[in-house]
Design a protein around this motif. Sequence first.
Motif, PDB file in Angstrom:
ATOM      1  N   ARG A 522      24.390 -42.183  -2.517  1.00  0.00           N
ATOM      2  CA  ARG A 522      24.217 -42.971  -3.751  1.00  0.00           C
ATOM      3  C   ARG A 522      22.755 -43.246  -4.092  1.00  0.00           C
ATOM      4  O   ARG A 522      22.404 -43.446  -5.244  1.00  0.00           O
ATOM      5  N   THR A 523      21.879 -43.317  -3.073  1.00  0.00           N
ATOM      6  CA  THR A 523      20.483 -43.686  -3.314  1.00  0.00           C
ATOM      7  C   THR A 523      19.539 -42.705  -2.629  1.00  0.00           C
ATOM      8  O   THR A 523      19.937 -41.943  -1.736  1.00  0.00           O
ATOM      9  N   GLU A 524      18.289 -42.761  -3.035  1.00  0.00           N
ATOM     10  CA  GLU A 524      17.273 -41.913  -2.413  1.00  0.00           C
ATOM     11  C   GLU A 524      17.106 -42.295  -0.937  1.00  0.00           C
ATOM     12  O   GLU A 524      16.889 -41.438  -0.078  1.00  0.00           O
ATOM     13  N   ARG A 525      17.247 -43.581  -0.625  1.00  0.00           N
ATOM     14  CA  ARG A 525      17.153 -44.046   0.759  1.00  0.00           C
ATOM     15  C   ARG A 525      18.239 -43.416   1.625  1.00  0.00           C
ATOM     16  O   ARG A 525      17.980 -42.968   2.742  1.00  0.00           O
ATOM     17  N   GLU A 526      19.470 -43.384   1.112  1.00  0.00           N
ATOM     18  CA  GLU A 526      20.565 -42.762   1.859  1.00  0.00           C
ATOM     19  C   GLU A 526      20.326 -41.270   2.052  1.00  0.00           C
ATOM     20  O   GLU A 526      20.611 -40.724   3.112  1.00  0.00           O
ATOM     21  N   GLU A 527      19.794 -40.613   1.037  1.00  0.00           N
ATOM     22  CA  GLU A 527      19.491 -39.179   1.125  1.00  0.00           C
ATOM     23  C   GLU A 527      18.463 -38.913   2.217  1.00  0.00           C
ATOM     24  O   GLU A 527      18.607 -37.978   3.017  1.00  0.00           O
ATOM     25  N   ARG A 528      17.403 -39.752   2.265  1.00  0.00           N
ATOM     26  CA  ARG A 528      16.352 -39.567   3.289  1.00  0.00           C
ATOM     27  C   ARG A 528      16.921 -39.782   4.696  1.00  0.00           C
ATOM     28  O   ARG A 528      16.609 -39.041   5.622  1.00  0.00           O
ATOM     29  N   SER A 553      29.581 -34.818  14.370  1.00  0.00           N
ATOM     30  CA  SER A 553      30.083 -34.186  13.152  1.00  0.00           C
ATOM     31  C   SER A 553      29.433 -34.808  11.930  1.00  0.00           C
ATOM     32  O   SER A 553      28.821 -35.895  12.011  1.00  0.00           O
ATOM     33  N   ASP A 554      29.564 -34.153  10.787  1.00  0.00           N
ATOM     34  CA  ASP A 554      29.062 -34.718   9.533  1.00  0.00           C
ATOM     35  C   ASP A 554      29.701 -36.080   9.258  1.00  0.00           C
ATOM     36  O   ASP A 554      29.077 -36.972   8.699  1.00  0.00           O
ATOM     37  N   ARG A 555      30.974 -36.203   9.661  1.00  0.00           N
ATOM     38  CA  ARG A 555      31.674 -37.467   9.413  1.00  0.00           C
ATOM     39  C   ARG A 555      31.011 -38.612  10.177  1.00  0.00           C
ATOM     40  O   ARG A 555      30.905 -39.737   9.671  1.00  0.00           O
ATOM     41  N   THR A 556      30.536 -38.338  11.397  1.00  0.00           N
ATOM     42  CA  THR A 556      29.833 -39.364  12.173  1.00  0.00           C
ATOM     43  C   THR A 556      28.503 -39.711  11.515  1.00  0.00           C
ATOM     44  O   THR A 556      28.158 -40.897  11.377  1.00  0.00           O
ATOM     45  N   LEU A 557      27.753 -38.691  11.091  1.00  0.00           N
ATOM     46  CA  LEU A 557      26.461 -38.949  10.423  1.00  0.00           C
ATOM     47  C   LEU A 557      26.671 -39.742   9.140  1.00  0.00           C
ATOM     48  O   LEU A 557      25.900 -40.652   8.819  1.00  0.00           O
ATOM     49  N   ARG A 558      27.726 -39.398   8.400  1.00  0.00           N
ATOM     50  CA  ARG A 558      28.015 -40.128   7.157  1.00  0.00           C
ATOM     51  C   ARG A 558      28.333 -41.590   7.462  1.00  0.00           C
ATOM     52  O   ARG A 558      27.873 -42.496   6.752  1.00  0.00           O
ATOM     53  N   ASP A 559      29.090 -41.823   8.543  1.00  0.00           N
ATOM     54  CA  ASP A 559      29.424 -43.192   8.930  1.00  0.00           C
ATOM     55  C   ASP A 559      28.162 -43.964   9.312  1.00  0.00           C
ATOM     56  O   ASP A 559      28.020 -45.155   9.008  1.00  0.00           O
ATOM     57  N   LEU A 560      27.224 -43.285   9.979  1.00  0.00           N
ATOM     58  CA  LEU A 560      25.955 -43.915  10.338  1.00  0.00           C
ATOM     59  C   LEU A 560      25.157 -44.309   9.094  1.00  0.00           C
ATOM     60  O   LEU A 560      24.559 -45.395   9.044  1.00  0.00           O
ATOM     61  N   VAL A 561      25.142 -43.424   8.093  1.00  0.00           N
ATOM     62  CA  VAL A 561      24.418 -43.720   6.854  1.00  0.00           C
ATOM     63  C   VAL A 561      25.055 -44.901   6.128  1.00  0.00           C
ATOM     64  O   VAL A 561      24.365 -45.821   5.656  1.00  0.00           O
ATOM     65  N   GLU A 562      26.376 -44.893   6.040  1.00  0.00           N
ATOM     66  CA  GLU A 562      27.069 -45.930   5.254  1.00  0.00           C
ATOM     67  C   GLU A 562      27.092 -47.289   5.958  1.00  0.00           C
ATOM     68  O   GLU A 562      26.956 -48.324   5.319  1.00  0.00           O
ATOM     69  N   LYS A 563      27.245 -47.288   7.293  1.00  0.00           N
ATOM     70  CA  LYS A 563      27.299 -48.567   8.021  1.00  0.00           C
ATOM     71  C   LYS A 563      25.919 -49.061   8.452  1.00  0.00           C
ATOM     72  O   LYS A 563      25.719 -50.259   8.635  1.00  0.00           O
ATOM     73  N   HIS A 564      25.011 -48.123   8.654  1.00  0.00           N
ATOM     74  CA  HIS A 564      23.639 -48.417   9.081  1.00  0.00           C
ATOM     75  C   HIS A 564      23.615 -49.485  10.177  1.00  0.00           C
ATOM     76  O   HIS A 564      23.038 -50.574   9.995  1.00  0.00           O
ATOM     77  N   PRO A 565      24.223 -49.207  11.328  1.00  0.00           N
ATOM     78  CA  PRO A 565      24.268 -50.206  12.412  1.00  0.00           C
ATOM     79  C   PRO A 565      22.872 -50.494  12.967  1.00  0.00           C
ATOM     80  O   PRO A 565      21.999 -49.629  12.972  1.00  0.00           O
ATOM     81  N   THR A 566      22.674 -51.731  13.440  1.00  0.00           N
ATOM     82  CA  THR A 566      21.366 -52.129  13.973  1.00  0.00           C
ATOM     83  C   THR A 566      21.446 -52.543  15.440  1.00  0.00           C
ATOM     84  O   THR A 566      20.465 -53.040  15.999  1.00  0.00           O
ATOM     85  N   SER A 567      22.619 -52.344  16.060  1.00  0.00           N
ATOM     86  CA  SER A 567      22.782 -52.727  17.466  1.00  0.00           C
ATOM     87  C   SER A 567      23.757 -51.764  18.141  1.00  0.00           C
ATOM     88  O   SER A 567      24.470 -51.013  17.474  1.00  0.00           O
ATOM     89  N   ARG A 568      23.810 -51.809  19.488  1.00  0.00           N
ATOM     90  CA  ARG A 568      24.747 -50.964  20.217  1.00  0.00           C
ATOM     91  C   ARG A 568      26.187 -51.337  19.865  1.00  0.00           C
ATOM     92  O   ARG A 568      27.051 -50.460  19.811  1.00  0.00           O
ATOM     93  N   ALA A 569      26.415 -52.610  19.648  1.00  0.00           N
ATOM     94  CA  ALA A 569      27.763 -53.037  19.268  1.00  0.00           C
ATOM     95  C   ALA A 569      28.156 -52.429  17.925  1.00  0.00           C
ATOM     96  O   ALA A 569      29.300 -52.009  17.723  1.00  0.00           O
ATOM     97  N   GLY A 570      27.186 -52.335  17.010  1.00  0.00           N
ATOM     98  CA  GLY A 570      27.449 -51.719  15.723  1.00  0.00           C
ATOM     99  C   GLY A 570      27.680 -50.223  15.851  1.00  0.00           C
ATOM    100  O   GLY A 570      28.559 -49.654  15.197  1.00  0.00           O
ATOM    101  N   LEU A 571      26.891 -49.579  16.722  1.00  0.00           N
ATOM    102  CA  LEU A 571      27.059 -48.140  16.964  1.00  0.00           C
ATOM    103  C   LEU A 571      28.446 -47.832  17.524  1.00  0.00           C
ATOM    104  O   LEU A 571      29.039 -46.810  17.198  1.00  0.00           O
ATOM    105  N   ALA A 572      28.969 -48.702  18.352  1.00  0.00           N
ATOM    106  CA  ALA A 572      30.271 -48.473  18.992  1.00  0.00           C
ATOM    107  C   ALA A 572      31.404 -48.415  17.976  1.00  0.00           C
ATOM    108  O   ALA A 572      32.480 -47.897  18.283  1.00  0.00           O
ATOM    109  N   LYS A 573      31.174 -48.920  16.775  1.00  0.00           N
ATOM    110  CA  LYS A 573      32.206 -48.916  15.738  1.00  0.00           C
ATOM    111  C   LYS A 573      32.116 -47.681  14.837  1.00  0.00           C
ATOM    112  O   LYS A 573      32.900 -47.518  13.913  1.00  0.00           O
TER     113      LYS A 573
END
Length: 601
Positions: A522-528, A553-573
């Motif tokens: 949706r944004t230039e930030r997400e694209e970068r 997978s691309d699905r994991t990378l997309r989830d990382l972009v959309e959720k943008h976790p900032t902790s290990r607990a966030g990464l685990a989701k």
Amino acid sequence: MQDALSLLNNIFGYPEFRGQQGEIVDHVAQGGHALVLMPTGGGKSLCFQIPALMRPGVAIVVSPLIALMQDQVATLVEQGVAAACLNSATPLDEARDIARQARAGSLDLLYVAPERLLTPRFQEFVSQLNISLFAIDEAHCVSHWGHDFRPEYQQLGFLAERFPQVPRIALTATADEQTRADIIDYLKLQDARVFLSSFDRPNLFYQVVEKHNAKKQLLDFIRNEYPGSAGIVYCLSRKRVEDTAQWLCDNGIHALPYHAGLSHQQRETNQREFLRDEGVVMVATVAFGMGIDKPDVRFVAHIDMPKSPENFYQESGRAGRDGLPAASWLCYGLNDVVQLRQMIEGGEMAELQKQVELGKLEAMLAFCEAASCRRQHILAHFGEQSRPCGHCDNCLHPPITFDATVAVQKLLSCIYRVEQRFSAGHVIDVLLGRANQSVGHYGHDKLSTFGIGRDYNQRVWRSIVRQLVARKLLHVDIARGQSLVLSDECRSVLKGQEKVYLRPVADDKASRSTAGADRWLRTEREERLWQALRGWRRQMADEHNVPAYAVFSDRTLRDLVEKHPTSRAGLAKVYGLGELKLARYGEALLELLNAAAAEAG
């Protein structure tokens, strides 16, 4: 036994089972036999991989292709699973080490080709092991009626006799009723439980276009819908593969050829590059693809019509295995039908099988010419009822039929006047009033039908011919030089007793897909951030010598972009981030994500 859901979460990083996966896993883990029919991308591999981890011993997985074995093993090892494969490419020292691990009980899964499993020496080796289960992947290879017949598969029934207490699971994505019966018969699975999932692939967008300049149509499709994406393009002949791959390269698309005429080394090199790199388009004959596990293929294009709905479903199903939006794009013309009929009728198969193949070709033509929902049509072929999907070309742009009765009468009359002895091209030349050498030579410029079809162009007339062949008002006589021949059903149309409604020729711009590609950034930030994650994944894959999708997978990378976790607990989701990958990559991912957040301010 370990809990199935814990294994799914911790090793594979998935939150829950899909569809019948959980039920299948439980059944096999408890020692039951199973026949699993599940669409490509539906998660068949987990149905035997998780029971293999739950049960004591090593699982023997029968797989037909070296590339498939190697990719599945690489992905499993990356997830921390003790897996290996034995095939003709395995060095002797490595094979001995794998055999030692299997005897010691330190392997969870061992992949082998059916030919190796059938050798007395290997059977003796297997009899010394503690076997947790046998998984027979791509089980449709057992059937003469299937599209990937491998005679060795028919001999795998010996497993039931030699290892009666070991659970056996056969899996395939494509099997009609006859093929299912063959799988049960040859693999002695009469007592097995049959798990039949829906054949629907809701993330696939189906589109069919009329062929008039296939290479340019393909190029426009890739440029407009999937620039920079991985894809597969299927062609009917080796020459067409070479020409199309070169055309795409000349126009700035990273494309590679694949067909049986290339050397083994060249095929291996091209396949490896397609699997390991991102954004590669593989142009291939049907010699390529069975068992290809690459999840981020965003489109499968056919620039020649497949010979059956089974082939089409299997090949198009190689797109979007990760569950993200993907496209099946098919470009076909009347010549495709004629060429395929010639191949079938000129083949060495038995007469009964020729009739079966011709019937499947007619079913494929009916799919191409359908004015109703594509998904509904393909699912009906596999005996599954469904509602219009709202997500294919016909649903988004419903064809408006027109009364073509007069045009059809002109065409049928012209075919009759030329004594049903000439091809579509010649008949159309007569209708258009083209006094060329062939038309003049036979005196067809003197016929009453000469020039009566000038109100339509050649492309429209070819479309009309194609639709009439699909409706069986006409058929093409291969033995008589591809002559158009009238059927008995024509009589009522010629006499004006029956009207004929046809689809108009689609405008290329109007028929352009509007729902295939997924514009989720949706944004230039997400694209970068997306590009940074892909670059990092590429680096990790190179370091570990595995395909990029084996890292994430691309699905994991997309989830990382959309959720943008900032902790290990966030990464685990995040989808697809299991315990091992979290331990291995967690710190690097957080560093990359935090740097991206700081840069964005």
